[in-house]
Design an enzyme around this catalytic site. Structure first.
Site, PDB file in Angstrom:
ATOM      1  N   LYS A  41      31.078 102.281 -21.167  1.00 54.20           N
ATOM      2  CA  LYS A  41      30.868 101.461 -22.364  1.00 54.20           C
ATOM      3  C   LYS A  41      32.198 100.753 -22.646  1.00 54.20           C
ATOM      4  O   LYS A  41      33.257 101.274 -22.301  1.00 54.20           O
ATOM      5  CB  LYS A  41      30.471 102.396 -23.518  1.00 54.20           C
ATOM      6  CG  LYS A  41      30.354 101.727 -24.879  1.00 54.20           C
ATOM      7  CD  LYS A  41      29.088 100.917 -25.029  1.00 54.20           C
ATOM      8  CE  LYS A  41      29.102 100.101 -26.326  1.00 54.20           C
ATOM      9  NZ  LYS A  41      28.319  98.856 -26.237  1.00 54.20           N
ATOM     10  N   ASN A  94      20.051  93.327 -28.349  1.00 58.12           N
ATOM     11  CA  ASN A  94      20.896  94.362 -28.950  1.00 58.12           C
ATOM     12  C   ASN A  94      22.050  93.747 -29.705  1.00 58.12           C
ATOM     13  O   ASN A  94      22.538  92.671 -29.357  1.00 58.12           O
ATOM     14  CB  ASN A  94      21.432  95.327 -27.876  1.00 58.12           C
ATOM     15  CG  ASN A  94      22.774  94.869 -27.318  1.00 58.12           C
ATOM     16  OD1 ASN A  94      23.831  95.111 -27.903  1.00 58.12           O
ATOM     17  ND2 ASN A  94      22.725  94.148 -26.197  1.00 58.12           N
ATOM     18  N   MET A 111      24.790  96.232 -30.806  1.00 58.51           N
ATOM     19  CA  MET A 111      25.377  97.559 -31.054  1.00 58.51           C
ATOM     20  C   MET A 111      26.696  97.404 -31.831  1.00 58.51           C
ATOM     21  O   MET A 111      27.019  98.227 -32.676  1.00 58.51           O
ATOM     22  CB  MET A 111      25.674  98.289 -29.743  1.00 58.51           C
ATOM     23  CG  MET A 111      24.551  98.271 -28.703  1.00 58.51           C
ATOM     24  SD  MET A 111      23.058  99.079 -29.241  1.00 58.51           S
ATOM     25  CE  MET A 111      23.578 100.754 -29.281  1.00 58.51           C
ATOM     26  N   CYS A 121      31.132  89.891 -25.239  1.00 55.08           N
ATOM     27  CA  CYS A 121      30.131  90.428 -26.166  1.00 55.08           C
ATOM     28  C   CYS A 121      29.749  89.313 -27.142  1.00 55.08           C
ATOM     29  O   CYS A 121      30.615  88.714 -27.775  1.00 55.08           O
ATOM     30  CB  CYS A 121      30.680  91.632 -26.919  1.00 55.08           C
ATOM     31  SG  CYS A 121      29.475  92.262 -28.117  1.00 55.08           S
ATOM     32  N   LYS A 123      34.540  89.884 -17.367  1.00 55.84           N
ATOM     33  CA  LYS A 123      33.086  89.720 -17.548  1.00 55.84           C
ATOM     34  C   LYS A 123      32.838  88.524 -18.455  1.00 55.84           C
ATOM     35  O   LYS A 123      33.320  88.468 -19.591  1.00 55.84           O
ATOM     36  CB  LYS A 123      32.473  90.986 -18.130  1.00 55.84           C
ATOM     37  CG  LYS A 123      30.942  90.901 -18.207  1.00 55.84           C
ATOM     38  CD  LYS A 123      30.324  92.244 -18.477  1.00 55.84           C
ATOM     39  CE  LYS A 123      28.814  92.174 -18.563  1.00 55.84           C
ATOM     40  NZ  LYS A 123      28.205  93.474 -18.832  1.00 55.84           N
ATOM     41  N   ILE A 166      26.352  88.110 -15.683  1.00 56.65           N
ATOM     42  CA  ILE A 166      26.692  87.617 -17.011  1.00 56.65           C
ATOM     43  C   ILE A 166      26.566  88.736 -18.053  1.00 56.65           C
ATOM     44  O   ILE A 166      25.877  89.724 -17.805  1.00 56.65           O
ATOM     45  CB  ILE A 166      25.713  86.460 -17.434  1.00 56.65           C
ATOM     46  CG1 ILE A 166      24.272  86.941 -17.305  1.00 56.65           C
ATOM     47  CG2 ILE A 166      25.974  85.231 -16.628  1.00 56.65           C
ATOM     48  CD1 ILE A 166      23.190  85.953 -17.783  1.00 56.65           C
ATOM     49  N   ASN A 167      27.177  88.537 -19.206  1.00 52.22           N
ATOM     50  CA  ASN A 167      26.890  89.383 -20.366  1.00 52.22           C
ATOM     51  C   ASN A 167      25.583  88.864 -20.986  1.00 52.22           C
ATOM     52  O   ASN A 167      24.959  87.946 -20.448  1.00 52.22           O
ATOM     53  CB  ASN A 167      28.055  89.331 -21.368  1.00 52.22           C
ATOM     54  CG  ASN A 167      28.143  90.593 -22.240  1.00 52.22           C
ATOM     55  OD1 ASN A 167      27.130  91.102 -22.716  1.00 52.22           O
ATOM     56  ND2 ASN A 167      29.345  91.093 -22.445  1.00 52.22           N
ATOM     57  N   GLY A 188      22.344  91.019 -14.864  1.00 51.34           N
ATOM     58  CA  GLY A 188      21.428  90.313 -15.767  1.00 51.34           C
ATOM     59  C   GLY A 188      20.011  90.341 -15.206  1.00 51.34           C
ATOM     60  O   GLY A 188      19.678  89.565 -14.307  1.00 51.34           O
TER      61      GLY A 188
HETATM   62  O1  RRO Z   1      28.236  96.723 -28.061  1.00 51.79           O
HETATM   63  C1  RRO Z   1      27.512  95.707 -28.017  1.00 51.79           C
HETATM   64  O2  RRO Z   1      26.825  95.340 -28.980  1.00 51.79           O
HETATM   65  C2  RRO Z   1      27.447  94.836 -26.833  1.00 51.79           C
HETATM   66  C3  RRO Z   1      28.523  94.546 -26.021  1.00 51.79           C
HETATM   67 BR1  RRO Z   1      30.161  95.352 -26.243  1.00 51.79          BR
HETATM   68  C4  RRO Z   1      28.393  93.600 -24.991  1.00 51.79           C
HETATM   69  O3  RRO Z   1      29.329  93.257 -24.254  1.00 51.79           O
HETATM   70  N1  RRO Z   1      27.200  92.995 -24.829  1.00 51.79           N
HETATM   71  C5  RRO Z   1      26.143  93.303 -25.594  1.00 51.79           C
HETATM   72  O4  RRO Z   1      25.057  92.746 -25.396  1.00 51.79           O
HETATM   73  N2  RRO Z   1      26.269  94.217 -26.586  1.00 51.79           N
END
Ligand code: RRO
EC number: 1.3.1.14
Length: 302
Positions: free
Chosen positions: A43, A67, A69, A129, A164, A190-191, A242
């Site tokens: 993570k 998401n 997070m 992110c 990234k 990709i992110n 992805g």
């Molecule tokens: O923790 C997150 O909400 C998150 C991260 Br660090 C990221 O790089 N990409 C994502 O979709 N969620």
């Protein structure tokens, strides 16, 4: 048959765990390792503990998950205890560790990278992110900030450094050029893709953060195009991520130019052993086509 070498590091196979899924504890990483991954990515870890965004932080949508997070993590000092607990076992299983880190600026990135370095094989810089103000894509959407973060980390550590990238930009080549100029050893793409879902009965966004990042099947064509563009323009290794659910998806990324792939959402759909399943599917394809793994990387460009 699936062994690869990235930046002088041997991997037993090119199918890795993506950051953000099951990477928060040592025991979760071990579970993924047993599912056949060639490497596990942690993570994203920062300097200090961070509780992340309020719930709800994840919702299933058509084609994947949304998401937000919000970078939840225990901070680097506590997280290293998790890694220390499993590192030797993962080493014995011949599984590499990719340490994903984030920070608010170049100093913070360099500090976390220095602490992480001893325990991982590669450092992955999360400059992507999509929903953490001041972090992640705030840096990765700006070529100058991307350059200084990557430069500072490259100066601070000896292990290979991968950046990234976020697809949430107009010109990904401009960002990639900045991080390559800063000396990164590889790119991860990709992110997640910025998105939103609304609860029509509640008449408001489902995620507490309102918007988030889309992962899963729906984003695969976006990832393939980014990897394709990166392969056309740069000589560093690319890790594709992805929407990879199957060996066929992984092969598609490789034909676009990825030397390895990462799987995140796929773990939810196909289980912890998705890594072994995808490896078997890649092997079957290579046998059927009488090709080697090396031969398929970038083959679609020929
Ligand atoms: O923790 C997150 O909400 C998150 C991260 Br660090 C990221 O790089 N990409 C994502 O979709 N969620």
């Amino acid at each position: 048959m699936l062994k690869i070498n990235l930046c002088g590091i041997e991997f037993r196979n090119p199918v890795f765990l993506a950051s953000g899924i099951m990477g928060e504890t040592g025991s979760a990483l071990k579970r993924i390792a047993k599912g056949g991954a060639g490497a596990v990515t942690t993570k994203s870890i920062g300097l200090n503990p961070n509780p992340g965004h309020r719930n709800p932080t994840i919702v299933e949508v058509y084609g994947g998950f949304l998401n937000a997070m919000g970078l939840p993590n225990p901070g680097i000092d506590e997280y290293l205890e998790e890694i220390k607990g499993v590192r030797d076992e993962l080493n014995r299983m011949d599984i590499r560790i990719i340490g994903s880190i984030y920070g608010k600026d170049e100093e913070e990135f360099a500090e976390v990278a220095k602490k992480m370095e001893e325990y991982v094989d590669i450092i992955e810089l999360n400059i992507s992110c999509p929903h953490a103000k001041g972090y992640g894509a705030t840096i990765g959407q700006n070529p100058d900030l991307s350059y200084s973060v990557c430069k500072a980390v490259k100066k601070a550590v000896k292990v290979p450094v991968f950046a990234k990238l976020t697809p949430n930009v107009t010109d990904i080549i401009e960002i990639a050029q900045a991080v390559v100029d800063a000396g990164v050893d590889g790119l991860v793409a990709i992110n997640t893709v910025r998105g939103m879902a609304i609860d029509i009965k509640a008449k408001k966004p489902i995620l507490a953060n309102k918007f988030g990042g889309l992962s899963g099947r729906a984003i695969k064509p976006i990832g393939i195009k980014v990897v394709w563009d990166l392969y056309e323009n740069f000589d560093v290794p690319i890790i594709g991520v992805g929407g990879i659910m199957s060996g066929e998806d992984a092969i598609e990324y490789m034909m676009a130019g990825a030397s390895a792939v990462q799987i995140g959402s796929g773990v939810y759909y196909r289980g912890y052993d998705i890594f072994k399943k995808v490896c078997d599917e890649i092997i079957n394809f290579l046998k059927e086509e009488n090709l080697t793994l090396k031969e398929i990387v970038g083959i679609a460009h020929e």
